[in-house]
Design a protein around this motif. Structure first.
Motif, PDB file in Angstrom:
ATOM      1  N   GLY A 181       0.807  -1.218   0.000  1.00 46.96           N
ATOM      2  CA  GLY A 181       0.000   0.000   0.000  1.00 46.96           C
ATOM      3  C   GLY A 181       0.836   1.261   0.000  1.00 46.96           C
ATOM      4  O   GLY A 181       0.363   2.327  -0.387  1.00 46.96           O
ATOM      5  N   THR A 182       2.113   1.154   0.432  1.00 50.36           N
ATOM      6  CA  THR A 182       2.983   2.326   0.389  1.00 50.36           C
ATOM      7  C   THR A 182       3.298   2.714  -1.056  1.00 50.36           C
ATOM      8  O   THR A 182       3.484   3.891  -1.367  1.00 50.36           O
ATOM      9  N   TRP A 183       3.376   1.711  -1.936  1.00 52.08           N
ATOM     10  CA  TRP A 183       3.567   1.995  -3.356  1.00 52.08           C
ATOM     11  C   TRP A 183       2.393   2.801  -3.888  1.00 52.08           C
ATOM     12  O   TRP A 183       2.564   3.805  -4.593  1.00 52.08           O
ATOM     13  N   LEU A 184       1.181   2.373  -3.552  1.00 50.80           N
ATOM     14  CA  LEU A 184      -0.021   3.082  -3.994  1.00 50.80           C
ATOM     15  C   LEU A 184      -0.026   4.513  -3.464  1.00 50.80           C
ATOM     16  O   LEU A 184      -0.324   5.461  -4.202  1.00 50.80           O
ATOM     17  N   ALA A 185       0.311   4.694  -2.196  1.00 55.01           N
ATOM     18  CA  ALA A 185       0.343   6.033  -1.615  1.00 55.01           C
ATOM     19  C   ALA A 185       1.353   6.920  -2.334  1.00 55.01           C
ATOM     20  O   ALA A 185       1.044   8.067  -2.692  1.00 55.01           O
ATOM     21  N   MET A 186       2.549   6.400  -2.566  1.00 51.26           N
ATOM     22  CA  MET A 186       3.586   7.199  -3.220  1.00 51.26           C
ATOM     23  C   MET A 186       3.210   7.546  -4.651  1.00 51.26           C
ATOM     24  O   MET A 186       3.446   8.668  -5.120  1.00 51.26           O
ATOM     25  N   GLU A 187       2.626   6.599  -5.376  1.00 48.64           N
ATOM     26  CA  GLU A 187       2.228   6.868  -6.749  1.00 48.64           C
ATOM     27  C   GLU A 187       1.136   7.939  -6.817  1.00 48.64           C
ATOM     28  O   GLU A 187       1.150   8.807  -7.697  1.00 48.64           O
TER      29      GLU A 187
END
Length: 404
Positions: A206-212
């Protein structure tokens, strides 16, 4: 073959799971012991399941959905744990139990819900990680909100995960599928004049989604909305080089970033292997170079949880399962209080859990980790030697194997 062996090992470590189909509301009666209630707004890009016991499945929906959900938390329980029912329906006296589910059909209904539930102008947006069902993410956020004592309105963004260890690639693509929806949800929250600030708490994939999503916002507007003040990345499953690009392309000013890392995170060790043996951000040692100086230059706080012991066999959910750490999130990080040597006021419990004295915790948390890497185009302090991202990461140690 090796990938299958690693996934099989993770499966054994993860255990047998828990009952599914817990989203059907149960009624609280006069005989029910006094329970705590957590109310949340849930936004999802998952496909409706047509089953009230699950609500949404792991497939992708062409449009987002909003749901008002209330969860009852039993009075006698250990902080950091989720009391899944042994049988259905749940018993609110001993189990987490859903007590209300209401679908919101319009954006206006979502705004009205938020106005009615706003706490001191603060909003928390939680984004779960890989291998999560809809109900997994609902109960986890309820546990975090309750155990942290945070004063904020909880919003869950749950993306399409098939909740299978063998569906890593599908889940990763689902985060990409959902990034515009999350960006729009953050914009809607920020546009509400009654919202003072927004904290993002994201875990694992989910950190990938947040950063994107934050990167997209930064590219569109030149910077992230200033109401998004704090971003907390727990066990970030992100390629370190990619994180550097995402961070730089958000523009300035940026939110305050805090990352929780752990070198014994077995889930990230497997992720590193699957993705080409590139170290994940959540598995770095922030006290070592090149991370220490690069993180400090970017102003990113890192908290090393390697010495924290919880019941998580994968060492991947320490941020939520350690009572002291989850309280740290709610009582300090969400209120914008930095963790530095001069002003840290953590209790002895937190100091012991993180490892060492309060002074050591403050030093590691406040300065040891700040900017993951040199960001291309971002000026460094005069004393720092300019180094390109690629050069910095040549010194990047590989992730530990699963057996370590």
């Amino acid at each position: 073959m090796l990938r299958r062996i690693l996934l099989a090992a993770l499966s054994v470590l993860a255990g047998c799971g828990h009952p599914t189909g817990v989203m059907t509301p149960v009624a609280l009666t006069a005989n029910t012991p006094k329970t705590s209630q957590v109310e949340m707004l849930v936004a999802t890009t998952r496909q409706p399941s047509a089953n009230p016991a699950t609500l949404f499945n792991g497939e992708r929906s062409p449009k987002p959905y909003l749901t008002d959900i209330a969860i009852s938390i039993p009075p006698k329980r250990a902080a950091g744990t989720v009391q899944w029912p042994e049988k259905l329906p749940p018993n609110p006296a001993t189990d987490f139990a859903v007590t209300r589910v209401e679908q919101l059909e319009t954006r206006a209904e979502g705004r009205a819900w938020f106005q009615q539930h706003l706490v001191d102008g603060h909003a928390l947006v939680f984004i779960h990680g890989f291998n999560n069902t809809y109900e997994d993410s609902v109960f986890r956020l309820a546990q975090i909100v309750h155990d942290s004592g945070m004063k904020a309105t909880p919003v869950l963004f749950t993306w399409p995960s098939r909740a299978k260890l063998t569906a890593y690639e599908y889940d990763k693509e689902s985060t990409n599928y959902s990034r515009t929806a999350l960006e729009q949800a953050l914009r809607i929250l920020a546009q509400d004049p009654s919202v003072k600030d927004i904290t993002i708490l994201a875990h694992s994939m989910g950190t990938w989604l947040a950063m994107e999503s934050l990167r997209q916002m930064g590219i569109r507007d030149g910077h992230v909305n200033p109401k998004i003040r704090d971003v907390i990345l727990a066990s970030p499953d992100i390629d370190i080089q990619v994180f550097a690009k995402q961070f730089g392309e958000m523009g300035t000013p940026r939110p305050k970033f805090t990352i929780f890392v752990s070198q014994d995170d077995r889930a990230l060790a497997v992720s590193s292997f699957i993705t080409g043996k590139v170290s994940r951000l959540g598995a770095i040692d922030p006290s070592k170079e090149p991370y220490r100086s690069r993180l400090e230059a970017a102003g990113i706080t890192a908290i090393d949880l390697t010495k924290v012991n919880t019941g998580d066999k994968l060492n991947h959910g320490k941020f939520a399962e350690s009572p002291e750490i989850v309280q740290l999130i709610g009582q300090r990080l969400m209120t914008g209080q930095p963790l530095t040597d001069s002003n840290i006021t953590l209790g002895e419990g937190v100091a012991a859990v993180v490892g060492g004295t309060v002074q050591t915790v403050g030093k590691v948390a406040g300065t040891a980790v700040a900017a993951p890497l040199t960001i291309v185009g971002q000026p460094l302090p005069a004393a720092a030697k300019p180094v390109e991202v690629e050069d910095t990461l040549r010194a990047d140690p590989q992730s530990k194997p699963l057996t370590q």
